[in-house]
Design a protein around this motif. Structure first.
Motif, PDB file in Angstrom:
ATOM      1  N   ARG A 114     -14.952  32.321  36.563  1.00 23.57           N
ATOM      2  CA  ARG A 114     -15.105  32.594  36.076  1.00 23.57           C
ATOM      3  C   ARG A 114     -13.439  33.170  35.224  1.00 23.57           C
ATOM      4  NH1 ARG A 114     -18.736  36.571  36.243  1.00 23.57           N
ATOM      5  NH2 ARG A 114     -18.089  36.832  34.123  1.00 23.57           N
ATOM      6  N   PRO A 115     -13.174  32.945  33.543  1.00 25.41           N
ATOM      7  CA  PRO A 115     -12.462  33.228  32.485  1.00 25.41           C
ATOM      8  C   PRO A 115     -10.870  33.616  33.238  1.00 25.41           C
ATOM      9  CG  PRO A 115     -14.340  33.968  31.920  1.00 25.41           C
ATOM     10  CD  PRO A 115     -15.050  34.051  33.474  1.00 25.41           C
ATOM     11  N   VAL A 116      -9.636  33.085  33.221  1.00 24.19           N
ATOM     12  CA  VAL A 116      -8.372  32.812  33.757  1.00 24.19           C
ATOM     13  C   VAL A 116      -7.909  34.196  32.355  1.00 24.19           C
ATOM     14  CG1 VAL A 116      -6.669  32.248  34.318  1.00 24.19           C
ATOM     15  CG2 VAL A 116      -8.313  30.701  34.609  1.00 24.19           C
ATOM     16  N   TYR A 117      -7.528  35.177  32.624  1.00 25.69           N
ATOM     17  CA  TYR A 117      -7.373  36.291  32.287  1.00 25.69           C
ATOM     18  C   TYR A 117      -6.113  36.308  32.150  1.00 25.69           C
ATOM     19  CZ  TYR A 117     -12.415  37.605  31.692  1.00 25.69           C
ATOM     20  OH  TYR A 117     -13.570  38.078  31.439  1.00 25.69           O
ATOM     21  N   SER A 118      -4.941  36.123  33.330  1.00 26.14           N
ATOM     22  CA  SER A 118      -3.985  36.684  32.600  1.00 26.14           C
ATOM     23  C   SER A 118      -2.952  35.813  33.419  1.00 26.14           C
ATOM     24  CB  SER A 118      -3.524  37.454  33.904  1.00 26.14           C
ATOM     25  OG  SER A 118      -4.956  37.908  34.832  1.00 26.14           O
ATOM     26  N   LEU A 119      -1.768  35.394  33.247  1.00 30.13           N
ATOM     27  CA  LEU A 119      -1.159  34.240  34.308  1.00 30.13           C
ATOM     28  C   LEU A 119       0.491  34.896  33.992  1.00 30.13           C
ATOM     29  CD1 LEU A 119      -1.419  31.106  32.217  1.00 30.13           C
ATOM     30  CD2 LEU A 119      -2.419  31.224  34.065  1.00 30.13           C
ATOM     31  N   VAL A 120       1.574  34.884  35.278  1.00 29.33           N
ATOM     32  CA  VAL A 120       2.456  34.853  34.947  1.00 29.33           C
ATOM     33  C   VAL A 120       3.341  33.902  36.501  1.00 29.33           C
ATOM     34  CG1 VAL A 120       2.825  36.554  37.194  1.00 29.33           C
ATOM     35  CG2 VAL A 120       4.437  36.841  35.516  1.00 29.33           C
ATOM     36  N   ILE A 121       4.777  34.110  35.806  1.00 27.39           N
ATOM     37  CA  ILE A 121       5.068  32.992  37.345  1.00 27.39           C
ATOM     38  C   ILE A 121       5.966  33.323  37.289  1.00 27.39           C
ATOM     39  CG2 ILE A 121       6.792  30.816  36.790  1.00 27.39           C
ATOM     40  CD1 ILE A 121       5.746  29.837  34.121  1.00 27.39           C
ATOM     41  N   ILE A 181       1.066  31.954  39.023  1.00 29.55           N
ATOM     42  CA  ILE A 181      -0.109  33.160  39.630  1.00 29.55           C
ATOM     43  C   ILE A 181      -0.696  33.191  38.366  1.00 29.55           C
ATOM     44  CG2 ILE A 181      -0.295  35.355  40.238  1.00 29.55           C
ATOM     45  CD1 ILE A 181       2.145  35.298  40.823  1.00 29.55           C
ATOM     46  N   SER A 182      -2.259  33.110  38.365  1.00 30.31           N
ATOM     47  CA  SER A 182      -3.086  33.391  37.534  1.00 30.31           C
ATOM     48  C   SER A 182      -4.268  34.680  38.017  1.00 30.31           C
ATOM     49  CB  SER A 182      -3.989  31.818  37.519  1.00 30.31           C
ATOM     50  OG  SER A 182      -4.355  31.644  38.721  1.00 30.31           O
ATOM     51  N   GLY A 183      -4.766  35.334  37.348  1.00 28.30           N
ATOM     52  CA  GLY A 183      -5.929  36.966  37.431  1.00 28.30           C
ATOM     53  C   GLY A 183      -7.290  36.535  37.229  1.00 28.30           C
ATOM     54  N   SER A 184      -8.507  36.325  36.976  1.00 29.55           N
ATOM     55  CA  SER A 184      -9.729  35.918  36.600  1.00 29.55           C
ATOM     56  C   SER A 184     -10.320  36.581  36.145  1.00 29.55           C
ATOM     57  CB  SER A 184      -9.891  34.048  37.495  1.00 29.55           C
ATOM     58  OG  SER A 184     -10.901  34.065  36.794  1.00 29.55           O
ATOM     59  N   ASP A 191     -13.404  36.321  37.815  1.00 27.76           N
ATOM     60  CA  ASP A 191     -13.574  35.839  39.475  1.00 27.76           C
ATOM     61  C   ASP A 191     -13.665  36.460  40.529  1.00 27.76           C
ATOM     62  OD1 ASP A 191     -11.496  34.842  40.383  1.00 27.76           O
ATOM     63  OD2 ASP A 191     -12.240  32.909  40.415  1.00 27.76           O
ATOM     64  N   LYS A 192     -12.443  38.184  39.837  1.00 30.04           N
ATOM     65  CA  LYS A 192     -12.328  38.521  41.260  1.00 30.04           C
ATOM     66  C   LYS A 192     -10.624  38.506  41.471  1.00 30.04           C
ATOM     67  CE  LYS A 192     -16.878  41.116  40.942  1.00 30.04           C
ATOM     68  NZ  LYS A 192     -17.428  41.243  42.444  1.00 30.04           N
ATOM     69  N   THR A 193     -10.410  37.160  41.839  1.00 26.75           N
ATOM     70  CA  THR A 193      -9.286  36.500  42.442  1.00 26.75           C
ATOM     71  C   THR A 193      -7.889  36.236  41.918  1.00 26.75           C
ATOM     72  OG1 THR A 193      -9.777  34.483  41.973  1.00 26.75           O
ATOM     73  CG2 THR A 193     -10.907  35.522  44.358  1.00 26.75           C
ATOM     74  N   ILE A 194      -6.932  36.029  42.661  1.00 27.77           N
ATOM     75  CA  ILE A 194      -5.536  35.663  42.196  1.00 27.77           C
ATOM     76  C   ILE A 194      -4.874  34.168  43.304  1.00 27.77           C
ATOM     77  CG2 ILE A 194      -3.314  36.776  42.055  1.00 27.77           C
ATOM     78  CD1 ILE A 194      -4.072  39.115  42.149  1.00 27.77           C
ATOM     79  N   LYS A 195      -4.631  33.642  42.766  1.00 27.12           N
ATOM     80  CA  LYS A 195      -4.218  32.336  42.692  1.00 27.12           C
ATOM     81  C   LYS A 195      -2.551  32.172  42.628  1.00 27.12           C
ATOM     82  CE  LYS A 195      -8.790  30.600  42.688  1.00 27.12           C
ATOM     83  NZ  LYS A 195      -9.429  30.362  44.120  1.00 27.12           N
ATOM     84  N   ILE A 196      -2.595  31.418  43.758  1.00 28.10           N
ATOM     85  CA  ILE A 196      -0.431  31.137  43.588  1.00 28.10           C
ATOM     86  C   ILE A 196      -0.550  29.836  43.322  1.00 28.10           C
ATOM     87  CG2 ILE A 196       1.679  31.384  44.479  1.00 28.10           C
ATOM     88  CD1 ILE A 196       1.103  34.347  45.391  1.00 28.10           C
ATOM     89  N   TRP A 197       0.030  28.895  42.149  1.00 28.16           N
ATOM     90  CA  TRP A 197      -0.391  27.767  42.358  1.00 28.16           C
ATOM     91  C   TRP A 197       1.001  26.822  42.577  1.00 28.16           C
ATOM     92  CZ3 TRP A 197      -5.052  25.379  40.915  1.00 28.16           C
ATOM     93  CH2 TRP A 197      -6.120  26.783  40.204  1.00 28.16           C
ATOM     94  N   ASN A 198       0.891  25.624  43.319  1.00 27.89           N
ATOM     95  CA  ASN A 198       2.216  24.263  43.212  1.00 27.89           C
ATOM     96  C   ASN A 198       2.100  23.528  41.903  1.00 27.89           C
ATOM     97  OD1 ASN A 198       3.117  22.186  43.421  1.00 27.89           O
ATOM     98  ND2 ASN A 198       3.969  22.837  45.582  1.00 27.89           N
ATOM     99  N   VAL A 224      -9.152  40.387  37.140  1.00 28.38           N
ATOM    100  CA  VAL A 224      -7.804  40.797  37.515  1.00 28.38           C
ATOM    101  C   VAL A 224      -7.572  40.462  35.448  1.00 28.38           C
ATOM    102  CG1 VAL A 224      -5.262  40.479  38.290  1.00 28.38           C
ATOM    103  CG2 VAL A 224      -7.703  39.935  39.648  1.00 28.38           C
ATOM    104  N   TRP A 225      -7.355  41.481  35.211  1.00 26.81           N
ATOM    105  CA  TRP A 225      -6.884  41.317  33.569  1.00 26.81           C
ATOM    106  C   TRP A 225      -5.444  40.947  33.320  1.00 26.81           C
ATOM    107  CZ3 TRP A 225      -9.553  40.243  28.705  1.00 26.81           C
ATOM    108  CH2 TRP A 225     -11.045  40.410  29.434  1.00 26.81           C
ATOM    109  N   SER A 226      -4.246  41.908  33.816  1.00 29.92           N
ATOM    110  CA  SER A 226      -3.056  41.897  34.216  1.00 29.92           C
ATOM    111  C   SER A 226      -2.047  41.428  34.909  1.00 29.92           C
ATOM    112  CB  SER A 226      -2.962  42.978  33.309  1.00 29.92           C
ATOM    113  OG  SER A 226      -3.321  43.880  34.302  1.00 29.92           O
ATOM    114  N   LEU A 227      -0.899  40.673  34.780  1.00 31.41           N
ATOM    115  CA  LEU A 227      -0.035  40.400  35.837  1.00 31.41           C
ATOM    116  C   LEU A 227       1.121  40.884  35.686  1.00 31.41           C
ATOM    117  CD1 LEU A 227      -1.989  37.153  36.802  1.00 31.41           C
ATOM    118  CD2 LEU A 227      -1.666  39.451  38.690  1.00 31.41           C
ATOM    119  N   VAL A 228       1.520  41.288  36.990  1.00 34.67           N
ATOM    120  CA  VAL A 228       3.094  41.406  36.381  1.00 34.67           C
ATOM    121  C   VAL A 228       4.258  41.276  37.358  1.00 34.67           C
ATOM    122  CG1 VAL A 228       3.270  43.423  36.497  1.00 34.67           C
ATOM    123  CG2 VAL A 228       5.163  42.707  34.783  1.00 34.67           C
ATOM    124  N   ILE A 229       5.120  40.391  38.028  1.00 33.83           N
ATOM    125  CA  ILE A 229       6.544  40.814  38.730  1.00 33.83           C
ATOM    126  C   ILE A 229       7.086  42.075  38.535  1.00 33.83           C
ATOM    127  CG2 ILE A 229       7.522  39.251  40.177  1.00 33.83           C
ATOM    128  CD1 ILE A 229       5.917  36.652  39.585  1.00 33.83           C
TER     129      ILE A 229
END
Length: 247
Positions: free
Chosen positions: A144-151, A158-161, A163-170, A187-192
């Protein structure tokens, strides 16, 4: 409207008016000017002390959904028109337009290599070379759409979508390192935060994650609608903005 708040008192210091549609995105440049993106495709640059608009940037043909500033103090905007524009703030002109997404560009972030990363309604993430305007890599895996990104501090994306999931990418290999599940909505928003914990906002919930184990450390349930925006202040306090009209 845009409101500037005194966080100690909870009072509004100033209200900025001038947009004629909702304000979806905000960023501050190196000159401490506020820049806002709106639903009528306009971007405004504000003097926060006077509350006056310094300049209105036009060029997108639909809502401006996300804004980021690069190391050269250039403004980068992502839009519902599926494009990304790079603006030279000194001249208020478009330096270039990046095309390739087939859905709205909901989120932008810049990594330590000065590469631009975009998340889109087409369910993909693209890593761009900003000098050439070419796509270096397209990350696929969300449905589904990727709504949020953070590094994070390890330069992992790290992406929030939706599709209700969060993915951590290399970002080097384009592989998913970890899948975080537990939200019951997009998942509309992400922060660290300063403790390197990931915080995510969804429907009526905010979750704090241990990124190493993938476990939820805490769930905050205070909002009664979607949590669209998260930020950490200098005191390591979390601030959340929601569709329930509260912070």
């Amino acid at each position: 409207t845009i409101k500037i708040w005194n966080m100690e008192t909870g009072q509004v210091k100033r209200t900025l008016t001038g947009h004629i549609h909702w304000v979806r995105s905000l960023v501050i440049n190196k000159d401490n000017e506020l820049i806002s993106g709106s639903g009528n495709a306009e971007i405004k640059i504000w003097n926060m002390e006077t509350g006056q608009v310094k300049k209105t940037l036009t060029g997108h043909t639909s809502s401006v959904l996300t804004l980021v500033i690069n190391k050269d103090n250039e403004l980068i905007s992502g839009s519902y028109d599926n494009t990304i524009k790079i603006w030279i703030l000194e001249t208020f002109r478009v330096k270039g337009t990046l095309t390739g997404h087939t859905g709205p560009v909901y989120s932008l972030v810049i990594n330590k290599d000065n590469e631009l990363i975009s998340g889109s309604g087409d369910a993909t993430i693209k890593i761009w070379n900003m000098e050439t305007g070419q796509v270096k890599r397209t990350l696929t895996g969300h449905t589904r759409p990727v709504y949020s990104l953070v590094i994070n501090k390890d330069n992992e994306l790290i992406s929030g979508s939706g599709d209700k999931t969060i993915k951590i990418w290399n970002m080097t290999t384009g592989e998913v390192k970890r899948n975080l599940t537990g939200h019951t909505g997009g998942v509309w928003s992400l922060v660290i935060n300063k403790d390197n914990e990931l915080i995510s906002g969804s429907n009526q919930q905010i979750k704090i994650w241990n990124m190493t184990t993938g476990e939820v450390k805490r769930t905050l349930v205070e909002h009664t609608s979607w949590v669209y925006s998260l930020v950490i202040n200098k005191d390591n306090e979390l601030i959340s903005g929601s569709g329930d009209r509260t912070l």
